[in-house]
Each structure stands twice: as C-alpha cells, then as structure tokens.
Design a protein around this motif. Structure first.
Motif, PDB file in Angstrom:
ATOM      1  N   LYS A  79       0.843  -1.183   0.000  1.00 51.90           N
ATOM      2  CA  LYS A  79       0.000   0.000   0.000  1.00 51.90           C
ATOM      3  C   LYS A  79       0.883   1.241   0.000  1.00 51.90           C
ATOM      4  O   LYS A  79       2.032   1.184   0.470  1.00 51.90           O
ATOM      5  CB  LYS A  79      -0.870   0.016   1.260  1.00 51.90           C
ATOM      6  N   PRO A  80       0.367   2.374  -0.467  1.00 54.97           N
ATOM      7  CA  PRO A  80       1.170   3.603  -0.438  1.00 54.97           C
ATOM      8  C   PRO A  80       1.672   3.933   0.966  1.00 54.97           C
ATOM      9  O   PRO A  80       2.778   4.466   1.118  1.00 54.97           O
ATOM     10  CB  PRO A  80       0.194   4.665  -0.948  1.00 54.97           C
ATOM     11  N   GLU A  81       0.917   3.583   1.987  1.00 57.64           N
ATOM     12  CA  GLU A  81       1.349   3.880   3.354  1.00 57.64           C
ATOM     13  C   GLU A  81       2.499   2.993   3.823  1.00 57.64           C
ATOM     14  O   GLU A  81       3.038   3.196   4.912  1.00 57.64           O
ATOM     15  CB  GLU A  81       0.171   3.774   4.336  1.00 57.64           C
ATOM     16  N   ASP A  82       2.882   2.012   3.024  1.00 61.59           N
ATOM     17  CA  ASP A  82       4.068   1.210   3.328  1.00 61.59           C
ATOM     18  C   ASP A  82       5.351   1.906   2.870  1.00 61.59           C
ATOM     19  O   ASP A  82       6.457   1.429   3.157  1.00 61.59           O
ATOM     20  CB  ASP A  82       3.987  -0.161   2.654  1.00 61.59           C
ATOM     21  N   THR A  83       5.212   3.019   2.169  1.00 63.01           N
ATOM     22  CA  THR A  83       6.379   3.760   1.697  1.00 63.01           C
ATOM     23  C   THR A  83       7.218   4.232   2.873  1.00 63.01           C
ATOM     24  O   THR A  83       6.710   4.880   3.792  1.00 63.01           O
ATOM     25  CB  THR A  83       5.942   4.961   0.850  1.00 63.01           C
ATOM     26  N   ALA A  84       8.494   3.882   2.863  1.00 65.12           N
ATOM     27  CA  ALA A  84       9.392   4.222   3.967  1.00 65.12           C
ATOM     28  C   ALA A  84      10.796   3.726   3.626  1.00 65.12           C
ATOM     29  O   ALA A  84      10.983   2.989   2.650  1.00 65.12           O
ATOM     30  CB  ALA A  84       8.922   3.570   5.268  1.00 65.12           C
ATOM     31  N   VAL A  85      11.737   4.126   4.450  1.00 66.90           N
ATOM     32  CA  VAL A  85      13.061   3.491   4.423  1.00 66.90           C
ATOM     33  C   VAL A  85      12.995   2.312   5.401  1.00 66.90           C
ATOM     34  O   VAL A  85      12.606   2.486   6.561  1.00 66.90           O
ATOM     35  CB  VAL A  85      14.173   4.469   4.825  1.00 66.90           C
ATOM     36  N   TYR A  86      13.371   1.148   4.919  1.00 65.12           N
ATOM     37  CA  TYR A  86      13.324  -0.070   5.721  1.00 65.12           C
ATOM     38  C   TYR A  86      14.731  -0.412   6.200  1.00 65.12           C
ATOM     39  O   TYR A  86      15.678  -0.452   5.400  1.00 65.12           O
ATOM     40  CB  TYR A  86      12.733  -1.220   4.911  1.00 65.12           C
ATOM     41  N   TYR A  87      14.826  -0.667   7.500  1.00 68.54           N
ATOM     42  CA  TYR A  87      16.118  -0.953   8.122  1.00 68.54           C
ATOM     43  C   TYR A  87      16.113  -2.367   8.700  1.00 68.54           C
ATOM     44  O   TYR A  87      15.167  -2.771   9.386  1.00 68.54           O
ATOM     45  CB  TYR A  87      16.403   0.025   9.251  1.00 68.54           C
ATOM     46  N   CYS A  88      17.196  -3.066   8.467  1.00 68.96           N
ATOM     47  CA  CYS A  88      17.417  -4.366   9.081  1.00 68.96           C
ATOM     48  C   CYS A  88      18.075  -4.158  10.447  1.00 68.96           C
ATOM     49  O   CYS A  88      18.905  -3.258  10.615  1.00 68.96           O
ATOM     50  CB  CYS A  88      18.327  -5.178   8.164  1.00 68.96           C
ATOM     51  N   ASN A  89      17.705  -5.003  11.389  1.00 68.27           N
ATOM     52  CA  ASN A  89      18.256  -4.914  12.739  1.00 68.27           C
ATOM     53  C   ASN A  89      18.592  -6.316  13.222  1.00 68.27           C
ATOM     54  O   ASN A  89      17.858  -7.261  12.942  1.00 68.27           O
ATOM     55  CB  ASN A  89      17.221  -4.271  13.664  1.00 68.27           C
ATOM     56  N   GLY A 134      21.374  -2.024   9.607  1.00 68.72           N
ATOM     57  CA  GLY A 134      21.743  -1.847   8.217  1.00 68.72           C
ATOM     58  C   GLY A 134      21.650  -0.381   7.830  1.00 68.72           C
ATOM     59  O   GLY A 134      21.227   0.471   8.617  1.00 68.72           O
ATOM     60  N   GLN A 135      22.030  -0.092   6.585  1.00 69.72           N
ATOM     61  CA  GLN A 135      22.058   1.286   6.122  1.00 69.72           C
ATOM     62  C   GLN A 135      20.695   1.778   5.647  1.00 69.72           C
ATOM     63  O   GLN A 135      20.494   2.971   5.458  1.00 69.72           O
ATOM     64  CB  GLN A 135      23.082   1.428   4.981  1.00 69.72           C
ATOM     65  N   GLY A 136      19.766   0.853   5.465  1.00 70.55           N
ATOM     66  CA  GLY A 136      18.426   1.219   5.034  1.00 70.55           C
ATOM     67  C   GLY A 136      18.236   1.043   3.542  1.00 70.55           C
ATOM     68  O   GLY A 136      19.168   1.243   2.753  1.00 70.55           O
ATOM     69  N   THR A 137      17.032   0.676   3.153  1.00 68.96           N
ATOM     70  CA  THR A 137      16.685   0.553   1.734  1.00 68.96           C
ATOM     71  C   THR A 137      15.306   1.179   1.525  1.00 68.96           C
ATOM     72  O   THR A 137      14.387   0.954   2.313  1.00 68.96           O
ATOM     73  CB  THR A 137      16.715  -0.924   1.278  1.00 68.96           C
ATOM     74  N   GLN A 138      15.214   1.986   0.475  1.00 69.32           N
ATOM     75  CA  GLN A 138      13.974   2.726   0.223  1.00 69.32           C
ATOM     76  C   GLN A 138      12.935   1.822  -0.444  1.00 69.32           C
ATOM     77  O   GLN A 138      13.237   1.139  -1.436  1.00 69.32           O
ATOM     78  CB  GLN A 138      14.256   3.933  -0.662  1.00 69.32           C
ATOM     79  N   VAL A 139      11.733   1.858   0.099  1.00 63.16           N
ATOM     80  CA  VAL A 139      10.577   1.207  -0.528  1.00 63.16           C
ATOM     81  C   VAL A 139       9.547   2.291  -0.817  1.00 63.16           C
ATOM     82  O   VAL A 139       9.131   3.018   0.094  1.00 63.16           O
ATOM     83  CB  VAL A 139       9.971   0.125   0.389  1.00 63.16           C
ATOM     84  N   THR A 140       9.161   2.414  -2.076  1.00 68.02           N
ATOM     85  CA  THR A 140       8.174   3.405  -2.485  1.00 68.02           C
ATOM     86  C   THR A 140       7.027   2.702  -3.193  1.00 68.02           C
ATOM     87  O   THR A 140       7.251   1.966  -4.163  1.00 68.02           O
ATOM     88  CB  THR A 140       8.787   4.451  -3.420  1.00 68.02           C
TER      89      THR A 140
END
Length: 120
Positions: A86-96, A111-117
């Motif tokens: 969903k559009p509301e899932d748009t964020a930078v995703y970080y692994c921990n 992690g450094q983060g990966t963009q999900v749009t």
C-alpha cells in the motif's frame, strides 16, 4: 565488527510485491533476534516484523497478513516478503540484528536502510 547489508527495495505499484534481504557479516558467534523496522517521513521509526532464533514471529498490526519475515541462519540472512503493498508502506526499511560476537558480547547492529516506495 558487524555489518548488515540490505537489498531488494525499490518502486512498486500498489498491490505489488517486494522482497527485502539483509545479510550479516563479521564477528558473529550467534544471530539472536532479527527484525525489520521502517521510517516514513514525518513518522517515528516503527518495528515491522521480528524473528527470533526459536519461537514465534512478531508483526506490526498494519502488516499482518501481508508481510512475512523469515531467516536462513546458515546464510546469516533475514528476509521480508511484502505482498499487497500500500502507499502507506512507503518508507526506508532498516534491518536490525541482536547478536553475540566472538568475544561473547551482546551487540545490536543496523543496516544502512533501503527505500521502498509504493505508488497509488
């Protein structure tokens, strides 16, 4: 030293799917709890999903039934399968990862983060 490297982010239309991967490397005796967080503009960073070595996974209410977290201990990798995006899932995703290093110290690594749009 421990390093987490994420991959798999990108741009997808609403209803689509993405699979994130995060591989750990370095001075790792044991990977304990692993998880994914996300940080959207104007919002606080939130836990998306977590998976222990043994036991039940944990999901944010907003992603239950759509996202699945899994891990491959031999590859020191955690995955996040994201479906019905969903559009509301748009964020930078970080692994921990919470881990034990070769000196038997408890370490938390990001992690450094990966963009999900997700476009509507």
């Amino acid at each position: 030293q421990v390093r987490l490297v994420e991959s798999g982010g990108g741009l997808v239309q609403a209803g689509g799917s993405l699979r994130l991967s995060c591989t750990a490397s370095g001075s790792i005796l044991r990977l304990n709890l692993m998880g994914w967080y996300r940080h959207a503009p104007g919002k606080q960073r939130e836990l998306v999903a977590a998976i222990p070595c043994f036991g039940s996974t944990n999901y944010a209410d907003s992603v239950k039934g759509r996202f699945t977290i899994s891990r491959d201990n031999a590859k020191k990798t955690v995955y996040l399968q994201m479906n019905s995006l969903k559009p509301e899932d748009t964020a930078v995703y970080y692994c921990n990862a919470d881990l034990t290093d070769f000196d038997y110290r408890s370490v938390t690594s990001w992690g450094q983060g990966t963009q999900v749009t997700v476009s509507s």
